[in-house]
Design a protein around this motif. Sequence first.
Motif, mmCIF file in Angstrom:
data_model
loop_
_atom_site.group_PDB
_atom_site.id
_atom_site.type_symbol
_atom_site.label_atom_id
_atom_site.label_comp_id
_atom_site.label_asym_id
_atom_site.label_seq_id
_atom_site.Cartn_x
_atom_site.Cartn_y
_atom_site.Cartn_z
ATOM 1 N N GLN A 94 0.822 -1.212 0.000
ATOM 2 C CA GLN A 94 0.000 0.000 0.000
ATOM 3 C C GLN A 94 0.852 1.256 0.000
ATOM 4 O O GLN A 94 1.830 1.319 0.740
ATOM 5 N N PRO A 95 0.516 2.281 -0.750
ATOM 6 C CA PRO A 95 -0.517 2.197 -1.767
ATOM 7 C C PRO A 95 0.042 1.480 -2.988
ATOM 8 O O PRO A 95 1.203 1.656 -3.325
ATOM 9 N N GLY A 96 -0.798 0.676 -3.631
ATOM 10 C CA GLY A 96 -0.293 -0.041 -4.792
ATOM 11 C C GLY A 96 -1.297 -1.016 -5.343
ATOM 12 O O GLY A 96 -2.469 -1.014 -4.954
ATOM 13 N N PHE A 97 -0.828 -1.839 -6.256
ATOM 14 C CA PHE A 97 -1.712 -2.806 -6.917
ATOM 15 C C PHE A 97 -0.896 -4.032 -7.313
ATOM 16 O O PHE A 97 0.234 -3.901 -7.774
ATOM 17 N N ILE A 98 -1.494 -5.211 -7.105
ATOM 18 C CA ILE A 98 -0.826 -6.448 -7.533
ATOM 19 C C ILE A 98 -1.573 -6.995 -8.750
ATOM 20 O O ILE A 98 -2.778 -7.267 -8.676
ATOM 21 N N PHE A 99 -0.848 -7.146 -9.843
ATOM 22 C CA PHE A 99 -1.456 -7.693 -11.049
ATOM 23 C C PHE A 99 -1.670 -9.194 -10.895
ATOM 24 O O PHE A 99 -0.899 -9.873 -10.216
ATOM 25 N N SER A 100 -2.698 -9.683 -11.566
ATOM 26 C CA SER A 100 -2.968 -11.116 -11.577
ATOM 27 C C SER A 100 -1.822 -11.838 -12.281
ATOM 28 O O SER A 100 -1.183 -11.279 -13.175
ATOM 29 N N ASN A 101 -1.569 -13.093 -11.897
ATOM 30 C CA ASN A 101 -0.562 -13.837 -12.660
ATOM 31 C C ASN A 101 -1.164 -14.493 -13.910
ATOM 32 O O ASN A 101 -0.479 -15.164 -14.656
ATOM 33 N N ASN A 102 -2.447 -14.244 -14.135
ATOM 34 C CA ASN A 102 -3.063 -14.621 -15.414
ATOM 35 C C ASN A 102 -2.738 -13.502 -16.422
ATOM 36 O O ASN A 102 -3.059 -12.340 -16.194
ATOM 37 N N ARG A 103 -2.089 -13.884 -17.504
ATOM 38 C CA ARG A 103 -1.586 -12.896 -18.465
ATOM 39 C C ARG A 103 -2.695 -11.961 -18.972
ATOM 40 O O ARG A 103 -2.547 -10.740 -18.977
ATOM 41 N N ASP A 104 -3.802 -12.526 -19.408
ATOM 42 C CA ASP A 104 -4.850 -11.691 -20.004
ATOM 43 C C ASP A 104 -5.421 -10.703 -18.992
ATOM 44 O O ASP A 104 -5.690 -9.542 -19.317
ATOM 45 N N PRO A 154 7.943 -11.871 -15.213
ATOM 46 C CA PRO A 154 9.019 -12.782 -15.620
ATOM 47 C C PRO A 154 9.560 -12.499 -17.019
ATOM 48 O O PRO A 154 8.820 -12.055 -17.894
ATOM 49 N N ASP A 155 10.853 -12.762 -17.196
ATOM 50 C CA ASP A 155 11.482 -12.560 -18.499
ATOM 51 C C ASP A 155 11.163 -13.752 -19.403
ATOM 52 O O ASP A 155 12.023 -14.558 -19.728
ATOM 53 N N SER A 156 9.897 -13.838 -19.775
ATOM 54 C CA SER A 156 9.490 -14.930 -20.664
ATOM 55 C C SER A 156 8.662 -14.319 -21.790
ATOM 56 O O SER A 156 8.128 -13.215 -21.647
ATOM 57 N N LEU A 157 8.557 -15.056 -22.894
ATOM 58 C CA LEU A 157 7.855 -14.529 -24.060
ATOM 59 C C LEU A 157 6.419 -14.131 -23.737
ATOM 60 O O LEU A 157 5.890 -13.160 -24.258
ATOM 61 N N GLN A 158 5.814 -14.911 -22.847
ATOM 62 C CA GLN A 158 4.426 -14.660 -22.462
ATOM 63 C C GLN A 158 4.198 -13.227 -21.963
ATOM 64 O O GLN A 158 3.153 -12.637 -22.182
ATOM 65 N N TRP A 159 5.209 -12.697 -21.256
ATOM 66 C CA TRP A 159 5.072 -11.381 -20.629
ATOM 67 C C TRP A 159 5.789 -10.282 -21.398
ATOM 68 O O TRP A 159 5.897 -9.149 -20.923
ATOM 69 N N GLN A 160 6.292 -10.622 -22.589
ATOM 70 C CA GLN A 160 7.126 -9.683 -23.322
ATOM 71 C C GLN A 160 6.410 -8.365 -23.643
ATOM 72 O O GLN A 160 7.022 -7.301 -23.606
ATOM 73 N N ALA A 161 5.116 -8.438 -23.942
ATOM 74 C CA ALA A 161 4.391 -7.213 -24.315
ATOM 75 C C ALA A 161 4.412 -6.202 -23.173
ATOM 76 O O ALA A 161 4.596 -4.997 -23.394
ATOM 77 N N ILE A 162 4.234 -6.688 -21.942
ATOM 78 C CA ILE A 162 4.239 -5.785 -20.790
ATOM 79 C C ILE A 162 5.659 -5.301 -20.492
ATOM 80 O O ILE A 162 5.878 -4.116 -20.229
ATOM 81 N N GLU A 205 -5.458 -4.892 -17.127
ATOM 82 C CA GLU A 205 -5.293 -3.896 -16.059
ATOM 83 C C GLU A 205 -4.109 -2.960 -16.248
ATOM 84 O O GLU A 205 -4.016 -1.942 -15.570
ATOM 85 N N PHE A 206 -3.162 -3.335 -17.110
ATOM 86 C CA PHE A 206 -1.859 -2.664 -17.082
ATOM 87 C C PHE A 206 -1.926 -1.132 -17.228
ATOM 88 O O PHE A 206 -1.551 -0.386 -16.330
#
Length: 322
Positions: free
Chosen positions: A265-275, A302-310, A280-281
């Motif tokens: 706090q204050p803050g936000f935790i993103f879901s670990n579900n990519r979509d 994580p430094d993986s292709l799945q998360w590359q867009a973010i 939310e980003f």
Amino acid sequence: MSKSHIVSLNKAIELLIQGEIVAIPTETVYGLAANAENENAIRQVFRTKGRPLNHPLILHIADKNQVSNYALDIPDYAWELINQFWPGPLTLVFNAKKDKSLDLVRGGHDTIAIRCPKHPLTQELLSTLNFPLVAPSANPYEKISPTTAQHVCEAFSGANAVAVLDGGRCDMGIESTIIDVTHQNYYVILRHGMVALADICAVIPNAPYQENSDTAAPGKALKHYQPKTELIYFSSQQLLLDYVKQLTDSYYWLSFKDNKEHSIQPGFIFSNNRDDAFREFYYQLREADKHNVSKILIDLPPDSLQWQAIRERIFKAGRTSS
Ligand code: TXA
Ligand code: MG
């Protein structure tokens, strides 16, 4: 001072036909749309965004088969992508039939970026109009892309006020993936986005790909997607916590990892579900900006292709702590 305002679908159609610009919803982010065949209208898009004229725009078409009106030498693998992902959040860059699109749309290049958006309101809009639309993200140049009509209204006022077609909050929340398909035997990833590379590889397993050198080296990349508040990113949560220990300024924490030991706090935790995290980003980056803190701190996904867009967007929006 005039304000941006919400208009009906019929009014949006009328304005676009008259050569006015209208912010439209897409499944990814809101776009600032204009008739792609009307040079004055397109110039107004560039002016409103404050975007340099040599930055090309994406042509938005109603139906995937219209692609052949504008593109030359479409490789077989590109047709497979079109058939799989259109309408949807994938933009393809083709060799252009140069006499079929304005130089201004292409930023003077020989190529043209095309996408067929999926949002039902915008599909209806496009299929009613007898011209395609250009639609860069509806944000001032280099700033955060909008995922609600309200975000667009907040971003443009006075001389830059625009009409906005409200299609609700964008389902996906991150821009389309952009792929250069000007080569017959391989493709190049120009921007990571909603369509994951793994999904593309699954459709065209025999076509090799290359990363654009700019996207592969975020340090060299231009600034983009920036919040008003300084954004600092960390490769691990521990590094962020170490930084916070010596910090005297106020901060807002955006995290991709739940941490039971430390208050976020204050803050936000993103879901670990990519979509879910993608949706939310930008939205949460804007929420963070409203808190009037000195810094927004973010630990990278994580430094993986799945998360590359973010990851790509964070690199362009912020600076590293070291
Ligand atoms: O999801 C999206 O793609 C959204 C929605 C509104 O459709 N649009 C969007 O447009 O993100 P914009 O203009 O903000 O980003 C388009 C990117 C720019 O970085 C531009 O340089 C690149 O596409 N682009 C456009 N035409 C190109 C071309 N011919 N060759 C290479 N890159 C191109
Ligand atoms: Mg943009």
